[in-house]
Design an enzyme around this catalytic site. Structure first.
Site: not given
Ligand code: DAK
Length: 263
Positions: A67, A112, A115, A135
């Site tokens: 997300a 997400g 998921e 998360e």
């Molecule tokens: N959201 C927003 N931007 C994201 C993103 C994300 N999940 N993942 C990556 N980006 C963006 C980065 O901010 C960066 O943007 P700029 O700085 O270039 O503007 C760009 O994509 C490239 O990412 P990185 O520079 O970080 O690239 P790396 O190769 O260094 O790292 C990575 C890749 C995938 C390991 C890293 O980006 C990362 O850890 N991303 C976050 C992964 C994460 O935590 N995903 C889970 C998100 S939480 C819910 C519904 C659903 C959910 C929860 C609640 N309800 C509504 C209650 C689900 C939640 C999630 O999915």
């Protein structure tokens, strides 16, 4: 064909190819993505020439990196709850779609991303794909079925380990635990997915829908109730001309041509 801001939607014969298209944010899901995917599902539901759908990510780095954190960070709790509810509705809609959906995971499928792949019928992945429920590292929990669909797919212990550590696993590890069906070299993933989609697209629409329904709905029933549902669906297959075509083709030693519509 309608165009979308966050999704690329193309038709290739009987195959709908749907790509998440926010490569700069690693295809993270925001409300725009949800609205676009709902729009695509509206179109797919109405188009009986589509037999199967492939869901994948644009670019070579990510399927969906979760997300959109920059969107979620500013949401009040009740708005976040609404966001989660809209994602859950989307997941149920994907499961209720009468045609199969294959997740073609070409890179990061985190939070997400894992998921939404789990809401597809099965998952193919490239060798460099990564899965996980990170998360917990954000101080939240999975909000799109990670605590529900994931344990049903891989068992409670493995689901708890993934959700509680927030660690990522490789495509090979994901295959070992039964999350992913098959793993391919990155440059062979698309062709392999298409090939399987073509095989599925050549089958009868009614049979495909009945299999999807029996497996998904039957999974939450006890065995006797599940088998009773299968019995009904099995009998109903004869309402589609595909059953006559399939059996006649076998007896006449020719390939079947399934053309039946859903009734
Ligand atoms: N959201 C927003 N931007 C994201 C993103 C994300 N999940 N993942 C990556 N980006 C963006 C980065 O901010 C960066 O943007 P700029 O700085 O270039 O503007 C760009 O994509 C490239 O990412 P990185 O520079 O970080 O690239 P790396 O190769 O260094 O790292 C990575 C890749 C995938 C390991 C890293 O980006 C990362 O850890 N991303 C976050 C992964 C994460 O935590 N995903 C889970 C998100 S939480 C819910 C519904 C659903 C959910 C929860 C609640 N309800 C509504 C209650 C689900 C939640 C999630 O999915």
């Amino acid at each position: 064909m309608m165009t979308y801001e966050n999704i690329i939607f193309e038709k290739d014969g009987g195959i709908a190819v749907v790509k998440f298209n926010r490569p700069k944010a690693l295809n993270a899901i925001n409300t725009g993505v949800i609205a676009d995917l709902n729009g695509v599902l509206d179109q797919v539901e109405k188009d009986s020439s589509i037999r199967v759908m492939i869901l994948t990510g644009e670019g070579d780095k990510a399927f969906v990196a979760g997300a959109d954190i920059s969107y979620m960070v500013n949401l009040e709790p009740l708005k976040l709850r609404e966001f989660s509810a809209s994602l859950h509705e989307l997941g149920f809609r994907m499961e209720a779609l009468p045609i199969p959906i294959i997740a073609c995971v070409n890179g990061f499928a985190l939070g997400g991303g894992t998921e939404i792949a789990l809401a597809c019928d099965f998952i193919y992945a490239s060798e460099d794909a990564k899965f996980g429920q990170p998360e917990i590292n954000l101080g939240i929990i999975p909000g799109f079925g990670g605590t529900q669909r994931l344990p049903r797919r891989v068992g409670k212990g493995m689901a708890k380990e993934l959700c509680m550590t927030g660690g990522l696993i490789s495509a090979r590890e994901a295959k070992e635990i039964g999350l992913v069906n098959k793993v391919f070299p990155a440059d062979g993933l698309w062709e392999a997915t298409q090939k399987t989609a073509q095989v599925i697209a050549s089958k009868g629409r009614f049979s495909l829908r009945a299999i999807k329904h029996c497996i998904d709905s039957g999974y939450n029933l006890d065995l006797r109730q599940g088998c009773a549902m299968e019995t009904d669906q099995f009998g109903l297959c004869k309402a589609s001309p595909d059953a006559e075509e399939g059996m006649s083709a076998f007896l006449e030693k020719r390939k079947p041509e399934f053309k039946g519509e859903l009734k």
